[in-house]
Design a protein around this motif. Structure first.
Motif, mmCIF file in Angstrom:
data_model
loop_
_atom_site.group_PDB
_atom_site.id
_atom_site.type_symbol
_atom_site.label_atom_id
_atom_site.label_comp_id
_atom_site.label_asym_id
_atom_site.label_seq_id
_atom_site.Cartn_x
_atom_site.Cartn_y
_atom_site.Cartn_z
ATOM 1 N N GLU A 138 0.831 -1.209 0.000
ATOM 2 C CA GLU A 138 0.000 0.000 0.000
ATOM 3 C C GLU A 138 0.864 1.258 0.000
ATOM 4 O OE1 GLU A 138 -3.404 2.532 0.515
ATOM 5 O OE2 GLU A 138 -3.337 0.419 -0.032
ATOM 6 N N LEU A 139 1.922 1.263 0.829
ATOM 7 C CA LEU A 139 2.799 2.440 0.932
ATOM 8 C C LEU A 139 3.618 2.670 -0.329
ATOM 9 C CD1 LEU A 139 4.197 2.248 4.584
ATOM 10 C CD2 LEU A 139 2.459 3.768 3.698
ATOM 11 N N LEU A 140 3.972 1.606 -1.012
ATOM 12 C CA LEU A 140 4.812 1.744 -2.204
ATOM 13 C C LEU A 140 4.114 2.508 -3.318
ATOM 14 C CD1 LEU A 140 6.555 -1.756 -2.358
ATOM 15 C CD2 LEU A 140 7.645 0.444 -1.921
ATOM 16 N N THR A 141 2.814 2.721 -3.184
ATOM 17 C CA THR A 141 2.081 3.468 -4.218
ATOM 18 C C THR A 141 2.187 4.976 -4.027
ATOM 19 O OG1 THR A 141 0.020 3.477 -2.945
ATOM 20 C CG2 THR A 141 0.397 1.602 -4.410
ATOM 21 N N CYS A 142 2.816 5.421 -2.906
ATOM 22 C CA CYS A 142 2.810 6.871 -2.648
ATOM 23 C C CYS A 142 4.125 7.544 -3.036
ATOM 24 C CB CYS A 142 2.483 7.155 -1.182
ATOM 25 S SG CYS A 142 3.823 6.811 -0.055
ATOM 26 N N GLY A 143 4.998 6.886 -3.758
ATOM 27 C CA GLY A 143 6.272 7.487 -4.153
ATOM 28 C C GLY A 143 6.259 7.944 -5.595
ATOM 29 N N ASP A 144 5.211 8.662 -5.987
ATOM 30 C CA ASP A 144 5.046 9.109 -7.376
ATOM 31 C C ASP A 144 5.077 7.926 -8.334
ATOM 32 O OD1 ASP A 144 5.136 11.676 -6.330
ATOM 33 O OD2 ASP A 144 7.288 11.859 -6.639
ATOM 34 N N GLY A 145 4.652 6.769 -7.837
ATOM 35 C CA GLY A 145 4.632 5.576 -8.688
ATOM 36 C C GLY A 145 6.004 5.002 -8.960
ATOM 37 N N ASP A 146 7.042 5.546 -8.312
ATOM 38 C CA ASP A 146 8.412 5.100 -8.574
ATOM 39 C C ASP A 146 8.977 4.394 -7.340
ATOM 40 O OD1 ASP A 146 10.997 4.676 -9.303
ATOM 41 O OD2 ASP A 146 11.535 6.785 -9.521
ATOM 42 N N GLU A 147 9.019 3.065 -7.400
ATOM 43 C CA GLU A 147 9.506 2.300 -6.250
ATOM 44 C C GLU A 147 10.989 2.544 -5.991
ATOM 45 O OE1 GLU A 147 8.435 -1.811 -6.174
ATOM 46 O OE2 GLU A 147 6.329 -1.420 -6.617
ATOM 47 N N HIS A 148 11.720 3.063 -6.981
ATOM 48 C CA HIS A 148 13.146 3.328 -6.807
ATOM 49 C C HIS A 148 13.390 4.494 -5.847
ATOM 50 C CE1 HIS A 148 13.178 1.053 -10.671
ATOM 51 N NE2 HIS A 148 14.175 0.458 -10.046
ATOM 52 N N LYS A 149 12.327 5.244 -5.510
ATOM 53 C CA LYS A 149 12.474 6.338 -4.552
ATOM 54 C C LYS A 149 12.607 5.807 -3.121
ATOM 55 C CE LYS A 149 10.724 10.314 -4.916
ATOM 56 N NZ LYS A 149 10.278 11.648 -5.341
ATOM 57 N N PHE A 150 12.298 4.519 -2.898
ATOM 58 C CA PHE A 150 12.346 3.953 -1.550
ATOM 59 C C PHE A 150 13.699 3.295 -1.300
ATOM 60 C CE2 PHE A 150 7.863 4.339 -2.467
ATOM 61 C CZ PHE A 150 7.342 4.784 -1.262
ATOM 62 N N LEU A 151 14.365 3.744 -0.223
ATOM 63 C CA LEU A 151 15.701 3.241 0.091
ATOM 64 C C LEU A 151 15.672 1.925 0.852
ATOM 65 C CD1 LEU A 151 17.472 6.529 1.225
ATOM 66 C CD2 LEU A 151 17.629 5.397 -0.997
ATOM 67 N N GLY A 152 14.586 1.659 1.575
ATOM 68 C CA GLY A 152 14.535 0.429 2.352
ATOM 69 C C GLY A 152 13.361 0.408 3.309
ATOM 70 N N ILE A 153 13.284 -0.667 4.070
ATOM 71 C CA ILE A 153 12.176 -0.907 4.992
ATOM 72 C C ILE A 153 12.748 -1.145 6.387
ATOM 73 C CG2 ILE A 153 10.253 -2.464 5.575
ATOM 74 C CD1 ILE A 153 10.334 -3.300 2.524
ATOM 75 N N GLY A 154 12.206 -0.441 7.380
ATOM 76 C CA GLY A 154 12.599 -0.656 8.771
ATOM 77 C C GLY A 154 11.413 -1.206 9.550
ATOM 78 N N ILE A 155 11.675 -2.183 10.404
ATOM 79 C CA ILE A 155 10.615 -2.825 11.194
ATOM 80 C C ILE A 155 10.922 -2.696 12.685
ATOM 81 C CG2 ILE A 155 9.309 -4.954 11.639
ATOM 82 C CD1 ILE A 155 9.093 -4.225 8.717
ATOM 83 N N GLY A 156 9.975 -2.153 13.457
ATOM 84 C CA GLY A 156 10.063 -2.149 14.917
ATOM 85 C C GLY A 156 9.107 -3.212 15.435
ATOM 86 N N MET A 157 9.646 -4.272 16.035
ATOM 87 C CA MET A 157 8.847 -5.444 16.435
ATOM 88 C C MET A 157 8.907 -5.616 17.947
ATOM 89 S SD MET A 157 7.219 -8.172 15.176
ATOM 90 C CE MET A 157 6.584 -9.690 15.911
ATOM 91 N N HIS A 158 7.740 -5.781 18.582
ATOM 92 C CA HIS A 158 7.776 -5.980 20.035
ATOM 93 C C HIS A 158 8.422 -7.337 20.364
ATOM 94 C CE1 HIS A 158 4.204 -8.634 19.667
ATOM 95 N NE2 HIS A 158 4.598 -9.114 20.825
ATOM 96 N N GLY A 159 8.962 -7.433 21.567
ATOM 97 C CA GLY A 159 9.584 -8.692 21.986
ATOM 98 C C GLY A 159 11.076 -8.732 21.707
ATOM 99 N N ILE A 160 11.602 -9.933 21.598
ATOM 100 C CA ILE A 160 13.055 -10.125 21.455
ATOM 101 C C ILE A 160 13.402 -10.338 19.985
ATOM 102 C CG2 ILE A 160 15.026 -11.537 22.170
ATOM 103 C CD1 ILE A 160 13.271 -12.215 24.695
ATOM 104 N N VAL A 161 14.337 -9.535 19.510
ATOM 105 C CA VAL A 161 14.687 -9.507 18.086
ATOM 106 C C VAL A 161 16.180 -9.730 17.918
ATOM 107 C CG1 VAL A 161 14.838 -7.967 16.066
ATOM 108 C CG2 VAL A 161 12.764 -7.969 17.472
ATOM 109 N N ASP A 162 16.554 -10.474 16.893
ATOM 110 C CA ASP A 162 17.959 -10.586 16.484
ATOM 111 C C ASP A 162 18.142 -9.627 15.310
ATOM 112 O OD1 ASP A 162 20.364 -11.193 15.249
ATOM 113 O OD2 ASP A 162 20.200 -13.348 15.601
ATOM 114 N N PRO A 163 18.741 -8.444 15.542
ATOM 115 C CA PRO A 163 18.834 -7.452 14.465
ATOM 116 C C PRO A 163 19.780 -7.856 13.336
ATOM 117 C CG PRO A 163 19.932 -6.653 16.447
ATOM 118 C CD PRO A 163 19.277 -7.938 16.819
#
Length: 403
Positions: A134-159
């Motif tokens: 859904e979010l990838l549609t808001c970059g003027d239709g250009d997915e190359h404008k997105f540098l990456g995805i960050g996730i904040g997850m509750h609990g214990i995470v191995d980064p």
């Protein structure tokens, strides 16, 4: 001579210098090439070459000319903030928050999706994928404008692996978030604990910007902490650092979902506030809460208690004040262990603001070991409900900017 090693060392140094220059422009721009060279102690040709690359890749733009100090006016450099976007996801207990920010952490879009009841690993990954698409549609239709995805997850995470080792609210283990999302979207994916991303967000763009030693406390359905030492998140040996919600404050306390008794979150997290309110109201204590839930006490939650407090309900105000005192015990332990410059309180319960802070500060004042410990700054999150999601975006920004 090992030419591969030499080439690798050169590329690393160039990468470090690029990061330093980018951050200099981000924090001090508009700024001239000459001032960058002076402040970074890099040679003018090095600065000029790297800036040329940064302009070509559109991370940096030339902007209005600066003041002349003799000779022609210098052209100033600034971050091309809206040329690239980052996607951030905050995985809560009942819902996921999705955001898009620019290179300055400014919010461009946000929305939420409900998490299914008793979700499977597949449900969690599927909900993430739906929101990200859904979010990838808001970059003027250009997915190359997105540098990456960050996730904040509750609990214990191995980064490092990008894996959710244990999500207590879902009772799920080993969710391969990074692997699944990188395969689906073909871009960099970073995964961290949500209290850690909240702290990171505040450190970059909020109330922690001037503090290299700080603690962020995320108080919602559970309680977690992000610990920043010398400007770096501290994870501990097995990624357990910051699980302050499971510090025991009463050996005879109620049972926590983790299996132990008397954990801090059984006194100060959102569900604990609601439970305490229900128990006391059932004994006949007068409160505006009863009217707000139309006499159905099962509907009472933390938000209801806060709403009643805002309307001057003495019972609710006292309840939130007491919650602050409980939280203060946990934070006093943190102060005596870590001695941070500042503690930032965020998460849903933090919306109670001064009702919570009054009891919290009172406890630290009475329990602090020294005058300086008693004076430890306690502030609310500047980024509010978006702190963890914006901090998740910072996980990606860290790849490009050096602090």
């Amino acid at each position: 001579m090992n030419t591969n090693y030499t080439r690798g060392s050169f590329q690393l140094m160039k990468s470090i210098n690029r990061s330093i220059i980018l951050n200099m422009i981000r924090e001090h721009g508009p700024i001239s090439r000459a001032d960058i060279a002076k402040q970074t102690r890099l040679t003018p040709p090095t600065v000029s070459n790297i800036v040329k690359e940064l302009i070509q890749t559109k991370f940096v733009i030339e902007t209005t000319q600066g003041e002349s100090k003799g000779g022609r006016k210098p052209t100033l450099l600034a971050i091309n903030a809206d040329q690239f976007y980052i996607l951030g996801v905050d995985v809560g207990t009942n819902q996921m928050k999705f955001v898009v920010t620019n290179l300055f952490g400014e919010l461009k879009r946000d929305f939420q999706l409900a998490i299914p009841l008793n979700p499977s690993k597949e449900d969690i990954i599927s909900t993430m994928k739906s929101g990200i698409r859904e979010l990838l549609t808001c970059g003027d239709g250009d997915e190359h404008k997105f540098l990456g995805i960050g996730i904040g997850m509750h609990g214990i995470v191995d980064p490092e692996e990008g894996t959710s080792l244990f999500a207590p609210s879902f009772q799920l283990y080993d969710i391969p978030i990074k692997e699944e999302l990188e395969k689906e979207f073909n871009m960099i994916v970073k995964v961290e604990n949500d209290a850690h991303t909240m702290t990171l967000g505040e450190y970059w763009f909020g109330n922690g910007n001037d503090a290299d030693n700080l603690v962020g406390i995320n108080v919602g359905n559970g309680i977690g902490a992000g610990i920043m030492i010398n400007g770096k998140l501290f994870h501990g040996e097995n990624h357990l650092a910051g699980e302050i919600g499971h510090v025991t404050i009463d050996l005879s306390g109620t049972k926590c979902p983790c299996g132990n008794y008397g954990c801090l979150q059984t006194f100060a997290a959102g569900p604990a506030i609601a439970d305490r309110a229900r128990k006391e109201l059932k004994t006949g204590k007068p409160s505006l809460i009863t009217e707000l839930v139309d006499h159905d006490l099962e509907k009472v939650d933390g938000a209801t208690v806060h709403k009643a407090a805002l309307q001057g309900d003495a019972f609710s105000i006292q309840l939130l004040n007491q919650t602050g005192r409980y939280l203060g015990i946990g934070l006093a332990n943190l102060i005596h262990t870590l001695n941070p410059k500042r503690i930032i309180v965020g998460g849903g319960v933090a919306r109670s603001g001064d009702f919570l802070l009054e009891g919290l500060r009172e406890t630290i004042q009475s329990r602090g070991l020294t005058i300086k410990a008693k004076e430890t700054e306690i502030v609310l999150s500047k980024l509010g409900a978006n702190a963890s999601a914006i901090g998740a975006c910072v996980l990606v920004l860290e790849e490009f900017f050096s602090r």
